[in-house]
Design a protein around this motif. Structure first.
Motif, PDB file in Angstrom:
ATOM      1  N   HIS A   1      -1.905   4.354  10.330  1.00 15.53           N
ATOM      2  CA  HIS A   1      -0.516   4.141   9.117  1.00 15.53           C
ATOM      3  C   HIS A   1      -0.721   5.638   8.997  1.00 15.53           C
TER       4      HIS A   1
ATOM      5  N   ASP B   1      -5.484  -8.651   5.398  1.00 15.06           N
ATOM      6  CA  ASP B   1      -7.111  -8.524   4.559  1.00 15.06           C
ATOM      7  C   ASP B   1      -7.533  -9.673   4.698  1.00 15.06           C
TER       8      ASP B   1
ATOM      9  N   ASN C   1      -4.309   0.122  -1.965  1.00 15.60           N
ATOM     10  CA  ASN C   1      -3.677  -0.935  -2.944  1.00 15.60           C
ATOM     11  C   ASN C   1      -2.577  -0.416  -4.325  1.00 15.60           C
TER      12      ASN C   1
ATOM     13  N   ILE D   1       0.952  -1.058   0.542  1.00 14.09           N
ATOM     14  CA  ILE D   1      -0.457  -0.125   0.024  1.00 14.09           C
ATOM     15  C   ILE D   1       0.986   1.202  -0.267  1.00 14.09           C
TER      16      ILE D   1
ATOM     17  N   ARG E   1      -0.783  -3.918   3.864  1.00 16.19           N
ATOM     18  CA  ARG E   1      -2.085  -5.069   4.259  1.00 16.19           C
ATOM     19  C   ARG E   1      -2.516  -6.167   4.426  1.00 16.19           C
TER      20      ARG E   1
ATOM     21  N   LEU F   1      -0.082  -3.060   8.354  1.00 17.94           N
ATOM     22  CA  LEU F   1      -1.786  -2.693   8.214  1.00 17.94           C
ATOM     23  C   LEU F   1      -2.493  -3.590   8.690  1.00 17.94           C
ATOM     24  N   CYS F   2      -3.132  -3.961   9.711  1.00 14.17           N
ATOM     25  CA  CYS F   2      -3.692  -5.268  10.552  1.00 14.17           C
ATOM     26  C   CYS F   2      -5.005  -4.497  11.042  1.00 14.17           C
ATOM     27  N   SER F   3      -5.407  -3.388   9.913  1.00 10.37           N
ATOM     28  CA  SER F   3      -7.349  -2.950  10.326  1.00 10.37           C
ATOM     29  C   SER F   3      -8.245  -3.811   9.809  1.00 10.37           C
TER      30      SER F   3
END
Length: 576
Positions: free
Chosen positions: A563, A473, A455, A444, A471, A504-506
């Motif tokens: 982020h 998903d 992305n 990202i 990221r 990025l762990c959202s």
């Protein structure tokens, strides 16, 4: 003060029963009258499909309805014999007692009792979530194939020939061999019933509305189409003495209410029927809860899945104890019950009363009822369940789902209902595990002028050669942990100037022990290469679990709230 609330939880009748009024009584009585007219031919037909005497269908439409009224959480679900469960019952029992047809009904009672006990236990232990493992593609493929099998299995009654088989390879050759022996009178009766039922389902209500009848009356008369077909064909057989010409009829149906029965204890039989009973329970529950929740949503009511398990369990137990057959919440009769104005489960009690009156008084009039008419009733009902269009829809949307639908449909048709259902569930779970083992991991970058990161393969974004943003998903667990390691290793190897990796762990809702070990290995490898590992946008519950771990204590980098803050701290020159 808490006791009544607790009792109402287990016995919903205590809730709606206290507020029962005259208006609800009127709606329930009207709905019960219409459903009773519909349920009599359906009960007889599904008993024929299940391979048991026709009175078993009537018996299964009495006490089970009373049990559901006590335990059920849906106000409008109508319980009784259903096409799919009757087919599954016939297939399961046929495999077990093929050498002794006289034991068929007894084995069906055992299957019904086993199913009821399993459903009740699942309800007590709140295992309704297990039905979630039956995906829509599995259910759709299974129901479509089962509907086709049911329709073909009933063709022998319309043709007046002998045929057998539970799969296409068995049914089609058997029907083909019997074609030269077709009874033309039986065929004429069957085709008349099919044509009339098909016409009444689609055209009768609009015709009645044009004649000036009210919508509710027109709908009720249209739903009573099977009763009209039964009356006309029964009278024709009686007046024409058509049994002398080879027309098969229902024959004598015992008058009177069912006697209480206790299925026999045969450990080997119970063991052989255990798996079919479990499959029957799950399919019946899924059909029932799907209908119940759909109808409840229309009136802004609520259906409790675990309570429905208990209610269906009680219904099947009472069906087994009263010489019946497996029951569930049927789609067609529940829709009729809803449209007719049913307000509470008391409508089912009144329906049971109507069936009881019919069993006491009307069974002599059913002696000349042609089996071809009941077969036509089943065929028209189940063909509406067949949906081959899902093959095209899933092919265009998801090849994974298409493979599940196609495999379930093909195996059900070719190998039988149990094999098809088990294979569909297994394939669905296997494909889910495969997909989740290879989660989407995107490189990202910043969308210029914003704090958003997307992305890099889909959007024009700004990135830094010194910071790699990834990221993930998917939640991280044992099946995809190694895949995450491989992706990070490959991405790092392609970026010689790299100093930081930020995950990025959202979308990460859970990290299991195996994934935690993989994160520790990733941290160790990156640290050995002089690269720091950072995390961003970690969800609270995930962060709570990470805080006390060795991984968190040894983490070379930082955990950032967003982020954007991570890039702001690590590579501010790359921000646009």
């Amino acid at each position: 003060m808490n006791k009544p609330a607790g009792l109402s939880h287990w016995f919903p009748v205590l809730g709606w029963g206290r507020a029962y009024d005259t208006q609800q009584l009127t709606g329930d009585l009207l709905a019960a009258g219409i459903v009773t007219l519909m349920l009599i031919p359906q009960s007889l037909a599904y008993a024929l499909l299940a391979g048991v005497p026709p009175q078993a269908g009537l018996y299964a439409s009495m006490l089970p309805l009373l049990a559901y009224a006590v335990f059920g959480s849906s106000r409008t679900l109508a319980v009784g014999p259903a096409a799919i469960t009757s087919l599954m019952s016939a297939a399961a029992v046929g495999q077990v007692v093929a050498a002794d047809p006289s034991a068929f009904w007894d084995a069906t009672l055992v299957l019904t009792l086993l199913s009821g006990l399993m459903l009740a236990v699942m309800g007590v232990f709140r295992l309704g979530f297990l039905a979630n493992f039956l995906s829509h593609p599995v259910i759709s493929g299974f129901i479509s194939a089962s509907g086709l099998l049911i329709a073909l299995s009933q063709a022998k009654h319309v043709l007046g020939i002998a045929a057998s088989g539970d799969t296409l390879p068995d049914l089609l050759p058997s029907l083909w061999r019997g074609l030269p022996h077709t009874n033309l009178i039986t065929l004429a009766l069957g085709l008349f019933a099919l044509a009339f039922l098909w016409w009444s389902r689609r055209r009768l209500k609009p015709l009645l509305l044009r004649l000036g009848l009210g919508p509710r009356l027109a709908d009720g008369l249209a739903k009573a189409g099977p009763v009209t077909a039964i009356v006309v064909t029964t009278v024709a057989v009686w007046l024409g003495d058509l049994t002398r010409h080879g027309v098969h009829v229902i024959g004598d149906i015992p008058q009177g209410l069912p006697a209480l029965t206790l299925p026999g204890w045969n450990p080997s039989l119970w063991a052989e029927l255990a798996v079919p009973a479990l499959l029957l329970s799950v399919v019946g529950f899924v059909e029932s809860i799907s209908v119940g929740q759909t109808l409840a949503a229309m009136r802004r009511q609520r259906v409790e899945p675990n309570q429905e398990l208990l209610a269906l369990g009680a219904s099947n137990i009472t069906a087994a104890l009263s010489s019946g057959l497996p029951v569930t919440g049927g789609f067609s009769r529940s829709i009729v019950n809803f449209d007719a104005g049913a307000q509470t489960p008391a409508a089912g009690v009144y329906t049971a009363g109507g069936i009881a009156v019919a069993t006491l008084l009307l069974t002599p009039f059913l002696h000349y009822l042609p089996q071809a008419t009941l077969a036509a009733t089943i065929i028209v009902a189940v063909l509406s369940l067949v949906d081959f269009g899902i093959l095209k829809r899933t092919w265009h949307y998801s090849r994974f789902d298409f493979s599940v639908v196609a495999a379930t449909l093909a195996l059900t048709l070719l190998a039988g209902v149990e094999t098809g259902l088990i294979a569909g569930i297994g394939l669905s779970i296997a494909l889910y595990l495969y997909r989740s083992s290879r989660p989407h991991i995107a490189v990202i970058g910043q969308v210029p002028g914003t704090e958003h990161f997307r992305n890099e393969q889909r959007h024009p974004v700004q990135t830094s050669p010194h910071v790699l943003g990834l990221r993930v998903d998917e939640s991280l667990y044992f099946a995809n942990a190694r895949y995450l390691e491989d992706c990070i290793n490959q991405a790092v190897a392609a970026r010689p100037a790299l100093h930081h990796v930020v995950l990025l762990c959202s979308a990460v809702n859970h990290i299991d022990a195996s994934a935690l070990e993989s994160l520790e290995a990733i941290e160790a490898r990156l640290a050995g290469a002089g690269i720091k590992l950072h995390l961003s946008e970690v969800k609270g519950p995930v962060m709570d679990r990470l805080c006390g771990t060795a991984f968190f204590r040894q983490l070379s980098g930082r955990v950032f709230l967003t982020h954007y803050q991570a890039i702001q701290a690590l590579a501010p020159e790359s921000l646009a």
